[in-house]
Design a protein around this motif. Sequence first.
Motif, PDB file in Angstrom:
ATOM      1  N   GLU A  11      -3.163   2.512   1.557  1.00 24.61           N
ATOM      2  CA  GLU A  11      -3.007   1.251   2.304  1.00 24.61           C
ATOM      3  C   GLU A  11      -4.348   0.535   2.444  1.00 24.61           C
ATOM      4  O   GLU A  11      -4.426  -0.687   2.296  1.00 24.61           O
ATOM      5  N   LEU A  18      -4.812  -7.138  -1.104  1.00 21.28           N
ATOM      6  CA  LEU A  18      -3.573  -7.842  -0.759  1.00 21.28           C
ATOM      7  C   LEU A  18      -3.523  -8.151   0.730  1.00 21.28           C
ATOM      8  O   LEU A  18      -4.220  -7.527   1.527  1.00 21.28           O
ATOM      9  N   ASN A  19      -2.610  -9.064   1.089  1.00 21.12           N
ATOM     10  CA  ASN A  19      -2.421  -9.301   2.518  1.00 21.12           C
ATOM     11  C   ASN A  19      -1.628  -8.136   3.110  1.00 21.12           C
ATOM     12  O   ASN A  19      -1.071  -7.305   2.390  1.00 21.12           O
ATOM     13  N   LYS A  20      -1.551  -8.093   4.429  1.00 19.06           N
ATOM     14  CA  LYS A  20      -0.937  -6.971   5.131  1.00 19.06           C
ATOM     15  C   LYS A  20       0.529  -6.784   4.736  1.00 19.06           C
ATOM     16  O   LYS A  20       0.981  -5.667   4.477  1.00 19.06           O
ATOM     17  N   GLU A  21       1.290  -7.888   4.671  1.00 20.35           N
ATOM     18  CA  GLU A  21       2.715  -7.800   4.354  1.00 20.35           C
ATOM     19  C   GLU A  21       2.933  -7.253   2.935  1.00 20.35           C
ATOM     20  O   GLU A  21       3.761  -6.367   2.718  1.00 20.35           O
ATOM     21  N   ASP A  22       2.173  -7.758   1.967  1.00 20.42           N
ATOM     22  CA  ASP A  22       2.304  -7.283   0.589  1.00 20.42           C
ATOM     23  C   ASP A  22       1.863  -5.820   0.460  1.00 20.42           C
ATOM     24  O   ASP A  22       2.454  -5.047  -0.298  1.00 20.42           O
ATOM     25  N   THR A  23       0.829  -5.456   1.202  1.00 13.49           N
ATOM     26  CA  THR A  23       0.368  -4.069   1.196  1.00 13.49           C
ATOM     27  C   THR A  23       1.464  -3.139   1.693  1.00 13.49           C
ATOM     28  O   THR A  23       1.750  -2.106   1.074  1.00 13.49           O
ATOM     29  N   GLU A  24       2.103  -3.495   2.824  1.00 13.10           N
ATOM     30  CA  GLU A  24       3.177  -2.666   3.380  1.00 13.10           C
ATOM     31  C   GLU A  24       4.341  -2.536   2.396  1.00 13.10           C
ATOM     32  O   GLU A  24       4.891  -1.452   2.203  1.00 13.10           O
ATOM     33  N   LYS A  25       4.718  -3.651   1.757  1.00  9.67           N
ATOM     34  CA  LYS A  25       5.825  -3.622   0.786  1.00  9.67           C
ATOM     35  C   LYS A  25       5.494  -2.695  -0.383  1.00  9.67           C
ATOM     36  O   LYS A  25       6.320  -1.894  -0.814  1.00  9.67           O
ATOM     37  N   LEU A  26       4.288  -2.821  -0.909  1.00  9.68           N
ATOM     38  CA  LEU A  26       3.896  -2.013  -2.056  1.00  9.68           C
ATOM     39  C   LEU A  26       3.809  -0.526  -1.693  1.00  9.68           C
ATOM     40  O   LEU A  26       4.274   0.334  -2.448  1.00  9.68           O
TER      41      LEU A  26
END
Length: 190
Positions: A11, A18-26
């Motif tokens: 993470e 990446l931004n936080k949202e894209d990081t969480e999704k990935l």
Amino acid sequence: MSGTDEWKLVEKILGNALNKEDTEKLVNALKNSVKHDFEQILKEFVQKINEPVEILLIGNDPKIMQELIATFGRSKLTTSIRFTGSVEEASNMIFQQGVYSDFPIANIIIFDFATLRGESGLENLENIMEKKSIIKNVPVIILTDDYEKVKHLEKYHPDLFLTKPNNFKEYQNIVETIKEFWLTYTYNKE
């Protein structure tokens, strides 16, 4: 480093790009992918170990044959065991010749070398071992009471040499060794 720490590190690395949202999704996608891959591997392995293992026992000592069959029966390994006291018959079984043309190919072949008496027995055993290319994916295990008598067979690359058991505990150890060998062999063959 624990699994949780490793995912936090992933993470952190992704968070730099990446931004936080894209990081969480990935990260969630990666976790699910790894979980799915692990579950699939585990499912295939469980399926493989639940298939009956075809074992061909070759030897003339009824006590050894009975004890091995009984000990395999008490193990957690599902087996189908066939046995013969004749190396000639074993050769026909292994290479599916004559009345054995529909005989299932063994997953493991176990020779009780000490009971294979006479030149013809040794010659037939060596013939089977020489033709191992026909059964190249079938592990061959040789039980012996004296390694010196069988060490010349190393040139044929048997998979295991095991000392013949003499008591209940040794039979259990032999079967456990064969079971562990089979599970490792099956897993590594994939």
